[in-house]
Design an enzyme around this catalytic site. Structure first.
Site, PDB file in Angstrom:
ATOM      1  N   LYS A  58      -5.674  31.819 -17.490  1.00  0.00           N
ATOM      2  CA  LYS A  58      -5.242  31.229 -16.219  1.00  0.00           C
ATOM      3  C   LYS A  58      -6.250  30.164 -15.761  1.00  0.00           C
ATOM      4  O   LYS A  58      -7.453  30.399 -15.810  1.00  0.00           O
ATOM      5  CB  LYS A  58      -5.172  32.353 -15.174  1.00  0.00           C
ATOM      6  CG  LYS A  58      -4.786  31.855 -13.803  1.00  0.00           C
ATOM      7  CD  LYS A  58      -5.220  32.817 -12.704  1.00  0.00           C
ATOM      8  CE  LYS A  58      -5.317  32.045 -11.408  1.00  0.00           C
ATOM      9  NZ  LYS A  58      -6.055  32.593 -10.348  1.00  0.00           N
ATOM     10  N   LYS A  70     -12.376  41.531 -10.314  1.00  0.00           N
ATOM     11  CA  LYS A  70     -13.693  41.000  -9.938  1.00  0.00           C
ATOM     12  C   LYS A  70     -14.784  42.039 -10.183  1.00  0.00           C
ATOM     13  O   LYS A  70     -15.856  41.706 -10.684  1.00  0.00           O
ATOM     14  CB  LYS A  70     -13.676  40.529  -8.482  1.00  0.00           C
ATOM     15  CG  LYS A  70     -12.861  39.242  -8.378  1.00  0.00           C
ATOM     16  CD  LYS A  70     -12.954  38.547  -7.070  1.00  0.00           C
ATOM     17  CE  LYS A  70     -12.253  37.197  -7.186  1.00  0.00           C
ATOM     18  NZ  LYS A  70     -11.295  36.927  -6.128  1.00  0.00           N
ATOM     19  N   LYS A  96     -10.969  28.246 -10.831  1.00  0.00           N
ATOM     20  CA  LYS A  96     -12.346  27.818 -10.547  1.00  0.00           C
ATOM     21  C   LYS A  96     -13.338  28.789 -11.153  1.00  0.00           C
ATOM     22  O   LYS A  96     -14.337  28.414 -11.718  1.00  0.00           O
ATOM     23  CB  LYS A  96     -12.598  27.830  -9.027  1.00  0.00           C
ATOM     24  CG  LYS A  96     -11.820  26.833  -8.256  1.00  0.00           C
ATOM     25  CD  LYS A  96     -12.180  26.917  -6.780  1.00  0.00           C
ATOM     26  CE  LYS A  96     -11.304  27.901  -6.014  1.00  0.00           C
ATOM     27  NZ  LYS A  96     -10.075  27.343  -5.472  1.00  0.00           N
TER      28      LYS A  96
HETATM   29  P1  ADP Z   1      -8.695  29.912  -8.174  1.00  0.00           P
HETATM   30  O1  ADP Z   1      -8.122  30.944  -9.108  1.00  0.00           O
HETATM   31  O2  ADP Z   1      -9.067  28.657  -8.881  1.00  0.00           O
HETATM   32  O3  ADP Z   1      -9.833  30.474  -7.340  1.00  0.00           O
HETATM   33  P2  ADP Z   1      -7.149  30.177  -5.778  1.00  0.00           P
HETATM   34  O4  ADP Z   1      -7.213  31.654  -5.960  1.00  0.00           O
HETATM   35  O5  ADP Z   1      -7.923  29.562  -4.682  1.00  0.00           O
HETATM   36  O6  ADP Z   1      -7.547  29.504  -7.168  1.00  0.00           O
HETATM   37  O7  ADP Z   1      -5.637  29.758  -5.672  1.00  0.00           O
HETATM   38  C1  ADP Z   1      -5.010  29.006  -4.645  1.00  0.00           C
HETATM   39  C2  ADP Z   1      -3.512  28.975  -4.872  1.00  0.00           C
HETATM   40  O8  ADP Z   1      -3.202  28.343  -6.114  1.00  0.00           O
HETATM   41  C3  ADP Z   1      -2.853  30.346  -4.940  1.00  0.00           C
HETATM   42  O9  ADP Z   1      -1.550  30.287  -4.394  1.00  0.00           O
HETATM   43  C4  ADP Z   1      -2.829  30.638  -6.386  1.00  0.00           C
HETATM   44  O10 ADP Z   1      -1.866  31.595  -6.729  1.00  0.00           O
HETATM   45  C5  ADP Z   1      -2.518  29.253  -6.955  1.00  0.00           C
HETATM   46  N1  ADP Z   1      -3.093  29.142  -8.284  1.00  0.00           N
HETATM   47  C6  ADP Z   1      -4.390  29.139  -8.611  1.00  0.00           C
HETATM   48  N2  ADP Z   1      -4.561  29.025  -9.935  1.00  0.00           N
HETATM   49  C7  ADP Z   1      -3.312  28.977 -10.464  1.00  0.00           C
HETATM   50  C8  ADP Z   1      -2.803  28.860 -11.787  1.00  0.00           C
HETATM   51  N3  ADP Z   1      -3.611  28.753 -12.835  1.00  0.00           N
HETATM   52  N4  ADP Z   1      -1.479  28.839 -11.957  1.00  0.00           N
HETATM   53  C9  ADP Z   1      -0.644  28.920 -10.907  1.00  0.00           C
HETATM   54  N5  ADP Z   1      -1.052  29.019  -9.628  1.00  0.00           N
HETATM   55  C10 ADP Z   1      -2.368  29.054  -9.405  1.00  0.00           C
END
Ligand code: ADP
Ligand code: TRP
Length: 321
Positions: free
Chosen positions: A189, A110, A192
């Site tokens: 990946k 970040k 959001k």
């Molecule tokens: P984002 O990256 O969209 O902000 P979060 O960090 O809120 O998503 O992730 C919430 C959950 O979903 C976590 O357990 C995270 O590891 C899983 N997750 C998020 N994006 C992915 C992805 N592209 N592939 C696998 N798991 C994911």
């Protein structure tokens, strides 16, 4: 077996969240004692619009419930309904070396992207450790990106246990290698923060538009294609069993199949997969009073489970005098 995980309500939930975490949590209800929460304190590190956070929290809860989270069988709550987790965070902070947090990839990424660091972002893994340790969690299902944070929780727990005796259970991250990282529209990946998501529960037109935006290579229709290097295939396979994956793989390799055609099939598959849950999700969101009741009940159950650990911490630390 205690299984715990949380999800941030900081935007629409997407296929990465679903396959990386939500689906597994819903299935794990059959295997153990499941604890699942909406991590709204964590979402504050990226969201300062109060209305959006409140709305996102209710929507994330409704999505989980509609997809199969059973609030009677499991413990399902909103993180901020148990503010005691903040006290535990402070306690753990005193056992958290700066270097441990400075090494966290998520924080470093970040910063590298130009986000100005504040204390919330830096201390994020300590709050996450408090979430995990407060409930004696043994298994923590997360996507690969969160593995290091679970390891931080484990390191901090070991430090505290060395000092005060066995207060905390040591957690293990639980990562399904098959879906460790769901790729987004651009192959990075799905996240959001990258704007490359396929969101859950959106209308058909928007869903189709997102799927049509998936980046593919310029191989002409008639030529064979490589499924392992195709973002469409990598997303599609999450919805297919082994035989179906094999059949699609053969169509790629045979040539004669265009990306437009396979994207259209993926669109229909995603749409049909979520259709059965949509009405339920809308009903849940339409009855806010009942939704609040469900979440209050979850918070009460969670608070009851946390009490023993919190009592020990207060006693050992001297906060109880
Ligand atoms: P984002 O990256 O969209 O902000 P979060 O960090 O809120 O998503 O992730 C919430 C959950 O979903 C976590 O357990 C995270 O590891 C899983 N997750 C998020 N994006 C992915 C992805 N592209 N592939 C696998 N798991 C994911
Ligand atoms: N940081 C996690 C994420 O972004 C969400 C989360 C907060 C979490 N507390 C947790 C996950 C405790 C597992 C356990 O995905």
């Amino acid at each position: 077996m205690r299984i715990l995980s949380g999800i941030q309500p900081s935007g629409s939930l997407h296929l990465g969240n679903y396959f990386g975490m939500m689906k597994k949590m819903i299935e794990y209800q059959q295997e153990g004692e499941l604890f699942c929460f909406i991590a709204n304190y964590h979402a504050m590190t990226s969201l300062s619009d109060g209305k959006a956070l409140a709305q996102g929290t209710l929507e994330a809860a409704a999505n989980f419930l509609a997809l199969g989270m059973d609030p009677e069988k499991s413990t399902f709550w909103v993180q901020s309904d148990i503010p005691e987790v903040q006290e535990l965070t402070w306690f753990l902070s005193n056992f958290t070396p700066m270097g441990l947090l400075e090494r966290c990839h998520s924080y470093k990424d970040k910063i590298a992207k130009g986000i100005t660091a504040n204390h919330g972002l830096f201390a994020y893994p300590v709050l996450m450790s408090a979430d995990i340790l407060m409930f004696n969690s043994e298994r923590v299902p997360v996507g690969k990106d969160q593995k290091q944070h679970v390891e931080v929780a484990r390191d901090i727990a070991i430090k505290v246990n060395n000092k005060y005796g066995e207060i905390f259970t040591l957690p293990e991250p639980d990562i399904d290698n098959n879906v460790a990282t769901v790729p987004g529209l651009d192959g990075q990946k799905m996240s959001k923060s990258y704007g490359n998501t396929i969101d859950l529960f959106q209308d058909e037109k928007k869903l189709r538009k997102q799927i049509m935006r998936i980046v593919t290579d310029p191989t002409p229709v008639e030529e064979p294609k490589d499924p392992d290097n195709c973002n469409v295939f990598q997303i599609f396979r999450l919805f297919l069993d082994d035989n179906q994956q094999q059949a699609l793989r053969q169509r790629y390799e045979a040539g004669g199949m265009g990306y437009g055609e396979v994207k259209q099939e993926l669109f229909e598959t995603v749409r049909d997969y979520f259709v059965p849950f949509t009405a339920r999700r809308n009903d849940i969101l339409a009855d806010k009073e009942q939704l609040h009741k469900t979440l209050d009940m979850g918070a009460e159950k969670a608070r009851y489970s946390a009490a023993k650990v919190l009592r020990k911490v207060r006693k050992k630390s001297g906060l109880a005098y």
